[in-house]
Design an enzyme around this catalytic site. Structure first.
Site: not given
Lengths: 302, 302
Positions: B15, B240, B249
């Site tokens: 996700r 991005c 992350n």
């Protein structure tokens, strides 16, 4: 958090950063880069190495570099020295400080210096003695303080024994190198738990490589334990991209972000440091891997 | 060091990792990737998002993904849900857990959700209530818990207020997101100092992005303060590459290295995780930036 008010960042890029770079950097580019680093507020720059040029051709011009850089008052210009021949060359170039080195791991010392640790001590002893009588300060590097690429984990006790010998020789500061960037904060905790009861925290520097992304975490653990001197290289330079064991140094600009955001003074200008990283990136012609350089490029800067 | 015996790593790659990727990933590739992640030992995978496909076209296939993955017993498959319409779709696909989200920063919440924080609460309240009566657990994400890309530093008190509201709605766990990866351990210390007297540490998760290389340092500080749940994305996916505020992350495999080296159990297989990172790297066709993937490539692996 219990943190120091200020720390000293020692720039090792021109030596530890460049020594494994395949792209030969022209002497004038090195000089221009060190001159830029001198304007950042850094108080310590390891400018080159007087190891025999056969071993590190990249730094064969150590003498010329040391002689031609513009020495900024208040900045210590240091160089690596392996033996008496290297010391002679270094003294001729009037370095401010010499660095001697050995490994805490017998296997790494053998491969790196071609001597056992016991055989290395008398060589260093002579260098330290001569350097001190020439009025120089001396730094002692201990590499593989956490793990050795050939022999695995290194015991904190072994590191303490080597540090003991270096201080006994008259070395002013010992820099503890996690050469292969394998350490995690629990390792740093164990190492410093062994060392700090014996040595003044102010005489120990930590030297992390960021192979596994743990360098800043290790720096923070070191800070919390009382360490205030850290080695780093602008742009995260250092290490061979084809060898697992030798990735880049902790990046100076990444360290500065960390320290400044935590309210710890360094006296070093972040933006000037980033400019210096861009300068050597341009010379090397490849993207440098520090996080701050990545941000700079992602903003369309390069 | 005071460290927990074990921690829970929650994989958000499918996700949070994919949502900003420009390369459209085929539904079957997502399913295959999640199936691989399911075999690593992970107990929690955030599989997709039921945000309106207009906003995140990459995850428009959330329903199909949730329906077609092979559900491994013992693994919680979660999905992001912004509102009742999203919840309906999520329930139809029988997710195990839904995640609601808002920002601690008013400015970020306005840009991200098109509502003020006060206007967001009733929307989430309804979702949480309905999800709970459908027998689902609910996670609440608070983003920009340290700093907002539009409004600067965010106060720990503001984060506490938002967390209070989420727990009052019946949320089972709150994940605290440093959305732009700006935090240093001193920030984490201040934030958790404010939160831990009010909330059970076991109900808080930390969600770091590694924009400035501080993610692992922040994880260690969180660990030392009693946090045992951490979000990460395989391969360090996410963000991005052209926006300063949205880098990747914390990478699952880098976290695993850290935890396992510190003797902290995760129940997750490091090598299988690295294989899963390679799998999605192959699909995306660009080098992923985790340190462990860099080591893998430097060894000639790709």
């Amino acid at each position: 958090m219990k943190l120091p008010e200020k720390v000293i960042v020692k720039e090792v890029g021109p030596r530890d950063g460049l020594q494994n770079e395949k792209t030969v950097v022209a002497t004038e580019d090195k000089i221009a880069w060190i001159n830029s680093l001198s304007e950042t507020g850094l108080t310590y720059i390891e400018a080159s190495s007087f190891v025999h040029p056969k071993w590190i051709p990249q730094l064969a011009d150590a003498g010329t570099v040391l002689e031609k850089i513009k020495r900024k008052p208040g900045v210590t210009y240091a160089a690596l020295v392996p033996n008496m021949r290297g010391l002679e060359r270094a003294l001729k170039s009037d370095v401010d400080e010499v660095s001697v080195f050995l490994s805490a791991s017998e296997a790494h010392n053998l491969r790196n210096i071609n001597k056992s640790i016991a055989e290395t001590y008398p060589v260093l002893e002579k260098v330290v003695k001569e350097a001190k009588s020439a009025g120089k300060t001396v730094r002692g590097y201990i590499s593989t303080v956490i793990a050795c690429p050939y022999a695995g984990p290194v015991s904190p006790k072994q590191v303490r024994e080597v540090a003991d010998r270096l201080f006994a020789m008259g070395v002013d500061e010992v820099s503890l190198g996690d050469t292969i960037g394998a350490s995690v904060p629990a390792d740093v905790d164990r190492l410093l738990d062994e060392l700090l009861p014996h040595f003044d925290a102010g005489k120990l520097a930590m030297h992390f490589h960021d192979t596994r992304g743990t360098a800043l975490a290790n720096v923070v653990k070191s800070l919390e334990m009382g360490i205030t001197v850290f080695d780093s290289a602008a742009g995260g330079l250092g290490g061979c991209p084809y060898a697992k064991g030798a990735s880049g140094n902790a990046a100076t600009e990444d360290l500065l972000y960390l320290f400044h955001q935590m309210g710890i003074k360094t006296g070093i200008d972040f933006h000037k440091t980033l400019e210096a990283a861009k300068q050597i990136e341009g010379v090397l012609g490849k993207p440098l891997k520090s996080k701050q350089m990545e941000i700079y490029r992602s903003e369309g800067g390069a």
